[in-house]
Design a protein around this motif. Sequence first.
Motif, PDB file in Angstrom:
ATOM      1  N   HIS A 119     -22.203  -5.115  10.074  1.00 56.75           N
ATOM      2  CA  HIS A 119     -23.645  -5.101  10.342  1.00 56.75           C
ATOM      3  C   HIS A 119     -24.138  -6.407  10.960  1.00 56.75           C
ATOM      4  O   HIS A 119     -25.183  -6.416  11.617  1.00 56.75           O
ATOM      5  N   LYS A 122     -25.912  -7.292  14.513  1.00 56.54           N
ATOM      6  CA  LYS A 122     -27.336  -7.210  14.853  1.00 56.54           C
ATOM      7  C   LYS A 122     -27.978  -8.589  14.981  1.00 56.54           C
ATOM      8  O   LYS A 122     -28.947  -8.765  15.709  1.00 56.54           O
ATOM      9  N   ARG A 125     -27.171  -9.854  18.681  1.00 57.01           N
ATOM     10  CA  ARG A 125     -27.245  -8.928  19.826  1.00 57.01           C
ATOM     11  C   ARG A 125     -27.997  -9.513  21.017  1.00 57.01           C
ATOM     12  O   ARG A 125     -27.663  -9.247  22.172  1.00 57.01           O
ATOM     13  N   HIS A 126     -29.038 -10.336  20.752  1.00 59.59           N
ATOM     14  CA  HIS A 126     -29.803 -10.919  21.861  1.00 59.59           C
ATOM     15  C   HIS A 126     -29.021 -12.003  22.598  1.00 59.59           C
ATOM     16  O   HIS A 126     -29.410 -12.400  23.694  1.00 59.59           O
ATOM     17  N   LEU A 134     -30.734  -3.694  25.642  1.00 60.51           N
ATOM     18  CA  LEU A 134     -31.172  -3.410  24.276  1.00 60.51           C
ATOM     19  C   LEU A 134     -32.198  -2.284  24.231  1.00 60.51           C
ATOM     20  O   LEU A 134     -32.366  -1.635  23.185  1.00 60.51           O
ATOM     21  N   LYS A 137     -31.480   3.440  23.996  1.00 58.61           N
ATOM     22  CA  LYS A 137     -31.564   3.932  22.621  1.00 58.61           C
ATOM     23  C   LYS A 137     -30.206   3.978  21.926  1.00 58.61           C
ATOM     24  O   LYS A 137     -30.136   3.867  20.700  1.00 58.61           O
ATOM     25  N   GLY A 140     -29.738  -0.579  21.186  1.00 59.17           N
ATOM     26  CA  GLY A 140     -30.730  -1.235  20.357  1.00 59.17           C
ATOM     27  C   GLY A 140     -30.374  -1.578  18.928  1.00 59.17           C
ATOM     28  O   GLY A 140     -29.882  -2.658  18.632  1.00 59.17           O
ATOM     29  N   ASP A 141     -30.592  -0.629  17.997  1.00 61.98           N
ATOM     30  CA  ASP A 141     -30.318  -0.841  16.578  1.00 61.98           C
ATOM     31  C   ASP A 141     -29.071  -0.111  16.111  1.00 61.98           C
ATOM     32  O   ASP A 141     -28.813  -0.027  14.912  1.00 61.98           O
ATOM     33  N   ASN A 142     -28.320   0.429  17.023  1.00 62.05           N
ATOM     34  CA  ASN A 142     -27.138   1.214  16.673  1.00 62.05           C
ATOM     35  C   ASN A 142     -25.914   0.294  16.586  1.00 62.05           C
ATOM     36  O   ASN A 142     -25.475  -0.263  17.600  1.00 62.05           O
ATOM     37  N   ILE A 143     -25.379   0.127  15.404  1.00 63.83           N
ATOM     38  CA  ILE A 143     -24.255  -0.799  15.222  1.00 63.83           C
ATOM     39  C   ILE A 143     -23.069  -0.396  16.072  1.00 63.83           C
ATOM     40  O   ILE A 143     -22.422  -1.233  16.711  1.00 63.83           O
ATOM     41  N   LEU A 146     -23.739  -1.262  19.655  1.00 60.15           N
ATOM     42  CA  LEU A 146     -23.635  -2.708  19.870  1.00 60.15           C
ATOM     43  C   LEU A 146     -22.179  -3.137  19.973  1.00 60.15           C
ATOM     44  O   LEU A 146     -21.816  -3.970  20.817  1.00 60.15           O
TER      45      LEU A 146
END
Length: 215
Positions: A119, A122, A125-126, A134, A137, A140-143, A146
Amino acid sequence: MPVVFDLKIDAHTELAVWKIEESHDQLMAGLQLKQHELEIIDSFKSDKRALQWLSTRLLLRTMLDTKEYIDCQMDDQGKPYLVNYDYHISLSHSYDYAAVMISRDPQKKVGLDMEIIKHKIKLIRHKFLSDVELAQKQIGDNIHGLYVCWCAKEAIYKWHGRKELEFKRDIHIKPFKLRDEGELTAVVDLPKGVKELNVNYFKTDDGYMLGYVIG
């Protein structure tokens, strides 16, 4: 040596993954190491890192199917190469696995990356993805998304083999459909111009992501 995955990608290219179950002494017994290599092993700060280094070399030896000494060195950019073979190689390791990719075609370079899925990606990621990436869809927040992007960019970085390439600035992931196994396209800003590369990826049942590129 348990090779848990062996993929013949085409007539010239092979990728294999090995689960590290041997001890340090067992791995050492399967290799012919010279003094400079022993010094490299001694320089590692953890036993796990030494096991990973030894495992990639023993897997490489197995894939080349030889009992002769394999002179695997690093160039001044940190890219591995074989002194006595006109092949391209890429090495990766993550926790209990080692992975090696070989291209026997002198015109086709390869890049490979394998990572355990956690995890904490996250949090960074930037640092390796642009806002445009990012915003996709499936990223973005999908591990898993990523990690697909990280492995793809790391594989491309290793394929290029030069330190001037930056993940966020120079490697751009096009929209793709996220699966457990799939392909994506990346646009790479190289010193000699823009190049599109196709990257394959897959997720293992025990929580690792692997990406590889040929070109």
